[in-house]
Design a protein around this motif. Structure first.
Motif: not given
Length: 411
Positions: A38-46, A252-253, A340-349
């Motif tokens: 479990v990624d604790t950072v993402l867990e507590w982000y959510d 940001l997520r 950096g100016p770009r994300s590491r992968a495409p993201f969808t919102i």
């Protein structure tokens, strides 16, 4: 009873419950699959996003809650060993901060903390992490008390409506609500020396070529009955109409999820993003109420067409600069500086104001570009207000990044 003792007692119950859960799991004789990491950072982000979404509060108050909780987490997780210590420190810091700031979410926060602590091996590392998280959260909560952003009444402090005059803001239809968010300009920033530190120059003069061109563009493309606005433009205006904080929570997520960096660094990313956004909203209010520029609907009705109506309802505060665009500019600046100016992968919102619609990106700048256009096509901002908003947000965020060290360790 003393609040700290009450909180400590509740924390001990949570930790005890977590230990019981962990012991029960370890004591089972049944063969069980190894739990997924479990990624604790993402867990507590959510967890934070869920708690923020509960209840109604001004956007800047929600940004403040994010900033306090994650700055406490960054401070706590940035010291001591890694592993269980950092996860316990982060979870405890966010839990303690949000429990104080969002008491209606306390039960959900307690359950989330129990889940995290049950996953971590019992011992000094976990215990010291919990203690560090508590200490940093309590210190930060105390330092931000009375900052002028704690209540809706402070954020929306009364502002007398100016006498009608060409170029001067007046309440806008259909509700003609009194001025909102005027109190932000009086609040205490995190890192700015003062609210007007990066105040932009004045808006284009009434009657100037730029002013007339901007107003004509809003009239032609931002009216409810516009025949020039395309469906694609209408969709962009509607997608970006909602709360900037909500729209950028997914952005940001994605940055946090894609980052290969460790717990403390990603906590700092979340913290500095929202610190910059609190200061940006303070600077935005300062500029809006310094210049008091009227909204396009007021200008067009006064000088051209008394029946003109914007595509979307105009918010109850002055035109210059655009708050949506100061937010977007600040977000772009923080993400560019730290990722950096770009994300590491495409993201969808997705968007709360256009249910069912999604947009996919691979870099941060297109979001700012769309925000600039969107507010014109909604009929609620001039392009000058949008473009200056981007620049103001970037300037405030760059200041936050340069001075981040002042916040990352307790003085």
């Amino acid at each position: 009873m003393d609040r700290s003792l009450t909180t400590l007692s509740r924390r001990r119950l949570v930790v005890a419950a977590a230990g019981t859960t962990l012991a029960a799991t370890l004591g089972s004789t049944k063969a069980i699959a190894a739990p997924a990491t479990v990624d604790t950072v993402l867990e507590w982000y959510d967890v934070t996003a869920g708690a923020i979404a509960t209840g109604t509060r001004p956007q800047v108050a929600s940004s403040r809650a994010w900033a306090i909780a994650w700055l406490a987490a960054a401070r706590a997780a940035g010291t001591g060993p890694g592993g269980a210590y950092r996860d316990a420190a982060l979870a405890s810091a966010v839990h303690e901060s949000l429990s104080a700031l969002l008491p209606d979410s306390a039960s959900a926060l307690d359950a989330a903390l129990a889940t995290t602590l049950a996953r971590l091996p019992a011992g000094p590392a976990r215990d010291h992490g919990v203690a560090a998280g508590l200490a940093e959260a309590r210190a930060l909560l105390a330092s931000r008390a009375g900052d002028g952003l704690e209540t809706a009444a402070a954020v929306n402090a009364p502002f007398p409506t100016p006498a009608p005059d060409p170029g001067i803001w007046q309440p806008t239809p259909p509700a003609f609500t009194p001025a909102q968010q005027a109190g932000n300009r009086l609040a205490r920033p995190f890192l700015l020396s003062r609210a007007d530190q990066y105040r932009p120059g004045p808006p284009p003069a009434l009657g100037s070529a730029r002013y007339l061109a901007d107003l004509a563009e809003v009239r032609d493309y931002g009216g409810a009955a516009s025949t020039l606005r395309t469906q694609a433009q209408a969709d962009t205006a509607t997608f970006w109409l909602g709360s900037s904080l909500v729209l950028y929570t997914g952005v940001l997520r994605a940055a946090v999820a894609q980052s290969p960096r460790g717990t403390a660094w990603r906590a700092r990313l979340v913290a500095l993003f929202h610190v910059a956004l609190v200061d940006t909203q303070i600077a935005t209010s300062d500029a809006k109420y310094a210049y008091l520029r009227w909204r396009p609907v007021t200008a067009i009705r006064a000088t051209e067409d008394p029946a003109w109506t914007p595509f979307h309802t105009t918010p109850a505060h002055p035109d210059y600069p655009s708050g949506h665009n100061t937010y977007s500019g600040a977000a772009e600046q923080v993400l560019t500086a730290l990722i950096g100016p770009r994300s590491r992968a495409p993201f969808t919102i997705d968007s709360p104001s256009q249910p069912g619609a999604t947009r996919t990106y691979t870099s941060w700048k297109p979001l700012s570009d769309e925000n600039v256009d969107a507010r014109v096509w909604s009929g609620i901002h001039t392009r000058a207000a949008d473009e200056v908003g981007i620049r103001l947000g970037k300037a405030v965020a760059a200041h936050a990044i340069r001075n981040a060290g002042r916040l990352l360790h307790r003085s």
